[in-house]
Scaffold this motif. Structure first.
Motif, mmCIF file in Angstrom:
data_model
loop_
_atom_site.group_PDB
_atom_site.id
_atom_site.type_symbol
_atom_site.label_atom_id
_atom_site.label_comp_id
_atom_site.label_asym_id
_atom_site.label_seq_id
_atom_site.Cartn_x
_atom_site.Cartn_y
_atom_site.Cartn_z
ATOM 1 N N UNK A 52 0.819 -1.222 0.000
ATOM 2 C CA UNK A 52 0.000 0.000 0.000
ATOM 3 C C UNK A 52 0.851 1.271 0.000
ATOM 4 N N UNK A 53 1.882 1.316 -0.855
ATOM 5 C CA UNK A 53 2.787 2.453 -0.921
ATOM 6 C C UNK A 53 3.094 2.754 -2.374
ATOM 7 N N UNK A 54 3.460 3.998 -2.637
ATOM 8 C CA UNK A 54 3.859 4.345 -3.998
ATOM 9 C C UNK A 54 5.323 3.975 -4.231
ATOM 10 N N UNK A 55 5.771 4.128 -5.467
ATOM 11 C CA UNK A 55 7.128 3.720 -5.832
ATOM 12 C C UNK A 55 8.200 4.487 -5.084
ATOM 13 N N UNK A 56 8.009 5.795 -4.899
ATOM 14 C CA UNK A 56 9.014 6.600 -4.211
ATOM 15 C C UNK A 56 9.157 6.179 -2.749
ATOM 16 N N UNK A 57 8.026 5.891 -2.087
ATOM 17 C CA UNK A 57 8.085 5.465 -0.685
ATOM 18 C C UNK A 57 8.770 4.116 -0.542
ATOM 19 N N UNK A 58 8.461 3.197 -1.472
ATOM 20 C CA UNK A 58 9.105 1.883 -1.421
ATOM 21 C C UNK A 58 10.607 2.017 -1.650
ATOM 22 N N UNK A 59 11.008 2.853 -2.604
ATOM 23 C CA UNK A 59 12.422 3.047 -2.882
ATOM 24 C C UNK A 59 13.141 3.650 -1.685
ATOM 25 N N UNK A 60 12.492 4.583 -1.013
ATOM 26 C CA UNK A 60 13.079 5.201 0.176
ATOM 27 C C UNK A 60 13.271 4.172 1.283
ATOM 28 N N UNK A 61 12.241 3.347 1.533
ATOM 29 C CA UNK A 61 12.334 2.353 2.602
ATOM 30 C C UNK A 61 13.365 1.278 2.277
ATOM 31 N N UNK A 62 13.441 0.882 1.006
ATOM 32 C CA UNK A 62 14.407 -0.148 0.619
ATOM 33 C C UNK A 62 15.829 0.370 0.794
ATOM 34 N N UNK A 63 16.085 1.569 0.299
ATOM 35 C CA UNK A 63 17.415 2.153 0.443
ATOM 36 C C UNK A 63 17.744 2.366 1.917
ATOM 37 N N UNK A 64 16.735 2.733 2.689
ATOM 38 C CA UNK A 64 16.928 2.909 4.130
ATOM 39 C C UNK A 64 17.241 1.576 4.808
ATOM 40 N N UNK A 65 16.622 0.483 4.337
ATOM 41 C CA UNK A 65 16.855 -0.822 4.940
ATOM 42 C C UNK A 65 18.207 -1.414 4.603
ATOM 43 N N UNK A 66 18.747 -1.061 3.423
ATOM 44 C CA UNK A 66 20.047 -1.610 3.042
ATOM 45 C C UNK A 66 21.165 -1.133 3.977
ATOM 46 N N UNK A 67 21.037 0.052 4.537
ATOM 47 C CA UNK A 67 22.119 0.620 5.340
ATOM 48 C C UNK A 67 22.406 -0.182 6.612
ATOM 49 N N UNK A 68 21.421 -0.474 7.472
ATOM 50 C CA UNK A 68 21.738 -1.297 8.651
ATOM 51 C C UNK A 68 22.145 -2.722 8.286
ATOM 52 N N UNK A 69 21.601 -3.257 7.180
ATOM 53 C CA UNK A 69 22.002 -4.602 6.765
ATOM 54 C C UNK A 69 23.479 -4.604 6.378
ATOM 55 N N UNK A 70 23.895 -3.558 5.654
ATOM 56 C CA UNK A 70 25.314 -3.465 5.300
ATOM 57 C C UNK A 70 26.170 -3.318 6.557
ATOM 58 N N UNK A 71 25.719 -2.502 7.512
ATOM 59 C CA UNK A 71 26.482 -2.331 8.752
ATOM 60 C C UNK A 71 26.620 -3.663 9.488
ATOM 61 N N UNK A 72 25.549 -4.442 9.538
ATOM 62 C CA UNK A 72 25.612 -5.748 10.197
ATOM 63 C C UNK A 72 26.534 -6.699 9.436
ATOM 64 N N UNK A 73 26.501 -6.624 8.097
ATOM 65 C CA UNK A 73 27.378 -7.479 7.293
ATOM 66 C C UNK A 73 28.848 -7.143 7.553
ATOM 67 N N UNK A 74 29.167 -5.856 7.592
ATOM 68 C CA UNK A 74 30.550 -5.439 7.851
ATOM 69 C C UNK A 74 30.972 -5.878 9.252
#
Length: 257
Positions: A52-74
């Protein structure tokens, strides 16, 4: 397939987090478990079509989610290699704040362009962390290097291929490579961590049994030695008492004579 892979990844991630919570000396398992849970949650967008979100909101949340995942990976890669850097931890934490702020300041008009640039930066950081991890393993844990090198090389190739697809350098693959290949690699990594943990626990149990047997042997030997000392002490006291009685009889007999 993507949904099934991410479901398995989520279960393994929860198991790793629970084991890391019970064994505080295994931080790498905790980082890997949290990374697996985060990736499984983030990949829900692949098979959950009616968000229930538009493309811009999904892109923002996805990019936002990649950051902590990368931090945990490092953090997982550094912890698995036996290394810790306070400065790097602070940098990763600051990046988790800077990235969403930059996307908010960019606005919807430049969101996708800035998100694409951030994806490139995050992929470069991940590849760099993998290279550092392998470098440390090569010099300090050579036996671990030959196990981790194929998995990390495959993960790096998948990330670079995804960046090339986003940049238009490669054609879009019919199978979502990043959302399918990377979870499979994470599953293999989680299973290996569980196998190594189980093996180490078995060695600990064997060592504990050997130590308990040795303690019983030493205890029995100490008890035998103590019994021998007690017998010798009794014999010594007996001899002293006999000498005293003999001396008293000698003195009494001499006095009577």
């Amino acid at each position: 397939l993507v949904a099934a892979a991410n479901l398995v990844l989520a279960v393994l991630g929860a198991v790793l987090v629970a084991l890391a919570w019970l064994n505080r000396r295994e931080p790498a398992m905790g980082y890997c478990g949290l990374m697996s849970l985060g990736w499984a949650l983030l990949s829900a967008r692949v098979w959950w079509r009616d968000l229930p979100l538009d493309g811009a909101s999904i892109e923002f949340l996805v990019c936002l989610g990649y950051t902590p995942i990368l931090a945990l990976a490092v953090q997982f890669l550094l912890s698995h290699a036996g290394m810790r850097s306070r400065m790097l931890e602070a940098t990763l934490l600051a990046q988790c704040v800077v990235l969403p702020m930059s996307l908010l300041l960019a606005g919807p008009a430049r969101l996708f362009e800035l998100a694409s640039a951030w994806y490139l930066v995050l992929a470069a950081e991940a590849v760099g962390a993998m290279g550092l991890h392998l470098h440390i393993l090569w010099h300090e844990k050579r036996h671990e290097f030959w196990t981790m090198a194929p998995a990390l090389a495959t993960a790096g190739a998948v990330l670079l291929a995804e960046v090339a697809v986003q940049r238009g350098w490669l054609a879009v693959t019919p199978v979502p490579l990043l959302q399918f290949a990377l979870p499979m690699l994470m599953i293999a990594l989680a299973l290996r961590l569980l196998l190594v943990f189980g093996r180490s626990q078995r060695h600990v149990d064997i060592g504990r049994h050997v130590m308990e047997a040795r303690i019983r042997e030493v205890t029995a030997e100490v008890e035998r030695h103590h019994a021998q000392l007690a017998e010798a002490r009794v014999e010594q006291v007996t001899q002293q008492e006999r000498k005293r009685i003999a001396a008293d009889l000698h003195d009494d007999l001499g006095a009577k004579l």
